[in-house]
Enzyme design. Structure first.
Site, short mmCIF file in Angstrom:
data_model
loop_
_atom_site.label_atom_id
_atom_site.label_comp_id
_atom_site.label_asym_id
_atom_site.label_seq_id
_atom_site.Cartn_x
_atom_site.Cartn_y
_atom_site.Cartn_z
N THR A 160 1.66 19.14 0.09
CA THR A 160 2.09 20.38 -0.57
C THR A 160 3.04 21.07 0.41
O THR A 160 4.22 20.76 0.44
CB THR A 160 0.90 21.28 -0.96
OG1 THR A 160 0.08 21.52 0.17
CG2 THR A 160 0.08 20.63 -2.05
N LYS A 186 -3.74 14.98 3.62
CA LYS A 186 -2.86 16.15 3.50
C LYS A 186 -3.65 17.40 3.87
O LYS A 186 -4.87 17.47 3.69
CB LYS A 186 -2.30 16.29 2.10
CG LYS A 186 -3.31 16.72 1.07
CD LYS A 186 -2.87 17.86 0.21
CE LYS A 186 -2.30 19.00 1.01
NZ LYS A 186 -2.58 20.32 0.36
N THR A 197 -5.74 23.10 1.43
CA THR A 197 -6.64 22.11 0.88
C THR A 197 -6.54 20.88 1.74
O THR A 197 -5.55 20.66 2.43
CB THR A 197 -6.25 21.72 -0.55
OG1 THR A 197 -4.92 21.24 -0.52
CG2 THR A 197 -6.36 22.89 -1.48
N GLU A 278 -1.52 26.17 9.24
CA GLU A 278 -0.47 27.15 8.91
C GLU A 278 -0.10 27.99 10.12
O GLU A 278 -0.93 28.73 10.65
CB GLU A 278 -0.92 28.01 7.75
CG GLU A 278 -1.03 27.19 6.48
CD GLU A 278 -1.75 27.90 5.38
OE1 GLU A 278 -1.55 27.49 4.23
OE2 GLU A 278 -2.49 28.84 5.66
N SER A 406 4.44 33.73 -4.82
CA SER A 406 4.56 32.59 -5.73
C SER A 406 5.54 32.92 -6.84
O SER A 406 5.83 34.09 -7.08
CB SER A 406 3.21 32.28 -6.33
OG SER A 406 2.74 33.38 -7.06
#
Lengths: 406, 406
Positions: A160, A186, A197, A278, A406
Site C-alpha cells: 500500500t 507488506k 496493516t 511510518e 484521503s
C-alpha cells in the site's frame, strides 16, 4: 502523496529461490491505485498444507474471518491465496462477506480448487465497499500467467504505502537435499484513512504435516511478528499464511535446522516491516532481561517500545533514559527502582536507582546518533526476558497520518 | 524554548475564593528556571485533615513515596505542602530520599509542624540530583510571606512547561452557610528530558473526617484525573493532595452537594490539564456506552484516546471512523463488529458493521473542524459506560519532545 524510500530500507530486494509446487502472478485490477499492480495470486499444488495466524482484533475483516474458518482443515486439493491492496474490506458489514465469497468462487472456478481452499486478504482503506468485480475480472489473467519465479511481482502487488517490497528466503540441507523457504510481506505504510496493516506470505517446498507446520508458525510468529510495533495500533487485517508444498520430497518433521531457517525468514521480514514503519528514521531493539518472568519482560519491552516519549526522544537523538524509567514504571509489570539497570548499546547508563557513576552523557549522545539503536533493561528480579523491535516517532509519522487526507 | 499559550486555554485564571485556614506563598529559588517563581508553600491550620492519591508507577519519586507514607495518619497539628518545579527528584536514588528529608526538616523547623505533617512534590527533569539547598534556603521567606489570597502565585510557581496556570473553585451552601473549595494544578508540558507530570492541590474550609475526605478524593479522582490522557505516558510524580481545614465550621459529612462541588472542581482542573496537553489543538471527549461492563467501557475509551492513529486523524480534522473501529478492535475488551455504533457529536457515522446509510462525509468533516470534539461509541452489548478526555497528536508534540534537547 509519494513517500520517500525509508532510510532503513535494504539496498535491494533479495533474489528469492523458486519454491517447487508454488506459482505466482500479479495484475493491475485498479481497486484503488492506478498505474500499478494491486492483486497477487499464489497457487499451491495438490498435497500442499497450509497454516496461518491472524489478528485478534474484535473488528477484524471478513477476509480474516473466512481464512480462520478454513485454515484448520486438511485437504489434498492444493490451495490458492489471493490478495488485493487499496481496500481492506474491513468494517464493510455483510457486503464484505459477499465480496470474499465472490472472489473465492471466481478463483475456485478458474483453478478447479474447492472454495474452501481459497484464502483471501485485502489491505487498504477501511469501511469502503470492496469493488470485487475488478478483482474477479482479473482472475483469468492471473491464472494464465502463474509462474514459479514471480515472487517479486507478487510482493510488489500487495504494497500500500510501503516504501519498498519486502522479501526474504533461507535454504536448509536435510539428508543431503535442499529445502527452500521464501516469503514476502507488506507493512506498515499508510495513506489516510488507511491504517498500518501487515500481511505475510511464506512458502516452502518442505514436506510437513499440517499440524506440525501450524505449531511452527504459531511459535515462531510469537517471537517475530508479534514482537514488532510501530505505533501500538493493531490492524483489522493482519494475516500470516504459510504454505508447504512438499514438492522437495524432504520430510522436515523434527529437524531443528528447518525451524531455525523458518525463524530467520520470519525475523528478516518482521524487521523489514519495522524498517518501513511510518516515518521511521531509527531501527530500535529493546531487550529486557532479569524480569520476574517472560510475560513481565514483554510487558516492559512493549511499554518502552510504544511510549511516545521514548520514541520521540530517540527521534531527537536524545539519550533520555529518564523516559525509559518512566515507561518501566507505568507498564504495570514488576520493577524495583533500585535494582534495575539500563544500557544503550554497551554503555551502562543507569543502575542502583540513579545514573551510573561511569556514565558520560557524550557516550549516550554518540550512540543515539546511530541508525540502529539497542536499549537493554535488566530488572534484576529473575530470569524473564523478551526482545521487541520498533522504530522512532518522527514528524513524518504525523505528516503521513494527519497532514494528508484521503 | 518558549511555548505559545495553548489555543484551548481558558481566557483567564479564575478568581479563586480564600479558603479559611489555608495560606500560600511562592518564591524564586532558582532550582532550574531563572526569572520566575519555582517553589510554593501551603500551610494549613491545626485541625486540617489531608487526603491524597498518587501515581502507581513502580518507579515513582522519593517525594511520592514519602507522601504515601504520611497521608494515612491522623493529626491535629496542621500541615504543610511544599512543591518545586524544575526538577522531579525522580530516579535519584538514595540522594533523592535525602532531599525530601532535608526539605521536610526545614519546613518543620520554620513552621513548628512535625516533619510527618510536611508533604512535598517535585516536578521537572528526571534523574538529576535535586539542589534542595536552594529550596530550604527559601523556606524562611516563604513562611514570612504566607497569605490567604496567594493561590494564583502558588499555581504559577508549580508550572513547568504548562502554557497557562490552572485554577478552579466552587462554593456550596449547607445549612445556610457557605463552604468553599479551591485548587490548582499543573500539567502536562515538557521540556526535554522532562516528562509530562500532573500535580494537583485542592483546599476547602469544610469540616470532614479524614477517612471521609479520602473516600471522596479517591472516588472523584477515579472519574476525573484518572480519566484524562495526553499521550499514554504516566508520570513518576503524579500527586493529588486535598486539605480540609474545617475553618468554615460546616460539617459536610453526607452532603451530596459538597461531593458534587468537589467533583466540579476536580473535573475543571482535569480538563484544563488536557487543554494544555503538549501540542494540543483539539479537546476531545470519548464517551463509550453499551459495553459489557464499566471496566470494558474504560478499556475501549482509553484505547481510542491513546491511539496515535485516532489522535493524528483528529489533528488532521479527518472524520476517520475506521481508525476508531481499529482501536475498539485492538483494545482487548468485548466488542461485536455488527452491534457497535459510532457518533461524531450528534451525527451517526457507523452502525451494523458499516458506515450508516444516513452518514454524509461532509457532516463528519464539518464536526472535525470544531475545537471541541465528542466521539461516542455504543457497543450494543450491555450497560457499561465510561468517559475519557484527551487531545490530538500534532507536529507540536513531536517538536516539544524530539526537536528540543535538554
Amino acid at each position: 502523496m509519494t513517500l520517500p524510500r525509508s532510510p532503513l530500507a535494504p539496498e535491494h530486494f533479495p533474489d528469492l529461490p523458486m519454491i517447487k509446487g508454488a506459482r505466482f502472478a500479479a495484475a493491475a485490477a485498479g481497486v484503488k491505485y492506478q498505474g500499478r499492480t494491486d492483486v497477487m495470486l499464489a497457487v499451491l499444488d495438490p498435497g500442499s498444507v497450509m497454516a496461518g495466524v491472524f489478528t485478534r482484533s474484535a473488528t477484524r475483516s471478513s477476509n480474516v474471518l473466512d481464512c480462520q474458518a478454513k485454515i484448520g482443515a486438511d485437504s489434498d486439493a492444493g490451495a490458492a491465496i489471493i490478495v488485493n491492496s487499496g481496500n481492506s474490506n474491513a468494517f464493510t458489514g455483510k457486503a464484505g462477506d459477499g465480496s470474499v465469497a465472490a472472489i473465492c468462487q471466481a478463483v475456485a472456478e478458474a483453478t478447479g480448487l474447492p472454495e474452501t481452499r481459497v484464502f483471501t486478504s485485502s489491505t487498504g482503506v477501511i469501511g469502503e465497499r470492496l469493488p470485487h468485480d475488478r478483482i474477479t475480472g482479473k482472475v483469468g489473467e492471473l491464472v494464465a500467467t502463474l509462474d514459479e519465479t514471480a515472487l517479486k511481482p507478487a510482493a510488489e502487488a500487495i504494497m500500500t504505502t510501503d516504501t519498498f517490497p519486502k522479501g526474504a528466503s533461507a535454504a536448509v540441507e536435510i539428508d543431503g537435499q535442499t529445502v527452500n523457504i521464501a516469503g514476502f510481506a507488506k507493512g506498515s505504510g499508510m495513506v489516510a484513512p488507511d491504517m498500518a496493516t501487515m500481511l505475510v506470505y511464506i512458502f516452502t517446498d518442505a514436506k510437513v504435516a499440517r499440524a506440525d507446520l501450524q505449531a511452527l508458525v504459531s511459535g515462531i510468529n510469537a517471537r517475530s511478528f508479534n514482537c514488532i510495533t510501530v505505533d501500538s495500533d493493531t490492524s483489522t487485517s493482519d494475516t500470516l499464511l504459510m504454505a508447504a508444498t512438499g514438492a522437495s520430497g524432504v520430510d522436515v518433521t523434527g529437524h531443528d535446522a528447518f525451524a531455525k531457517a523458518m525463524e530467520a525468514v520470519f525475523l528478516d521480514l518482521a524487521h523489514q516491516v519495522v524498517r518501513d514503519g511510518e516515518g521511521a528514521s531509527k531501527f530500535v531493539t529493546i531487550n529486557v532481561t532479569g524480569a520476574a518472568n517472560d510475560a513481565d519482560a514483554r510487558t516492559h519491552a512493549l511499554a518502552i517500545a510504544n511510549s511516545p516519549l521514548v520514541k520521540t526522544a530517540i527521534a531527537g537523538e536524545d539519550p533520555n533514559w529518564g523516559r525509559i524509567v518512566m515507561a518501566i514504571g507505568k507498564s504495570g509489570a514488576a520493577a524495583d527502582r533500585d535494582l534495575l539497570s539500563i544500557r544503550f548499546g554497551d554503555v551502562l547508563v543507569a543502575e542502583s536507582g540513579w545514573v551510573a557513576d561511569s556514565y558520560r552523557e557524550e557516550d549516550g549522545a554518540a550512540l543515539m546518533k546511530e541508525q540502529e539503536i539497542d536499549i537493554t533493561v535488566d530488572l534484576g528480579l529473575g530470569q524473564g526476558c523478551s526482545t521487541v523491535w520498533t522504530c522512532d516517532l518522527t514528524h513524518q509519522y504525523i505528516s503521513i497520518n494527519a497532514d494528508y487526507r484521503s
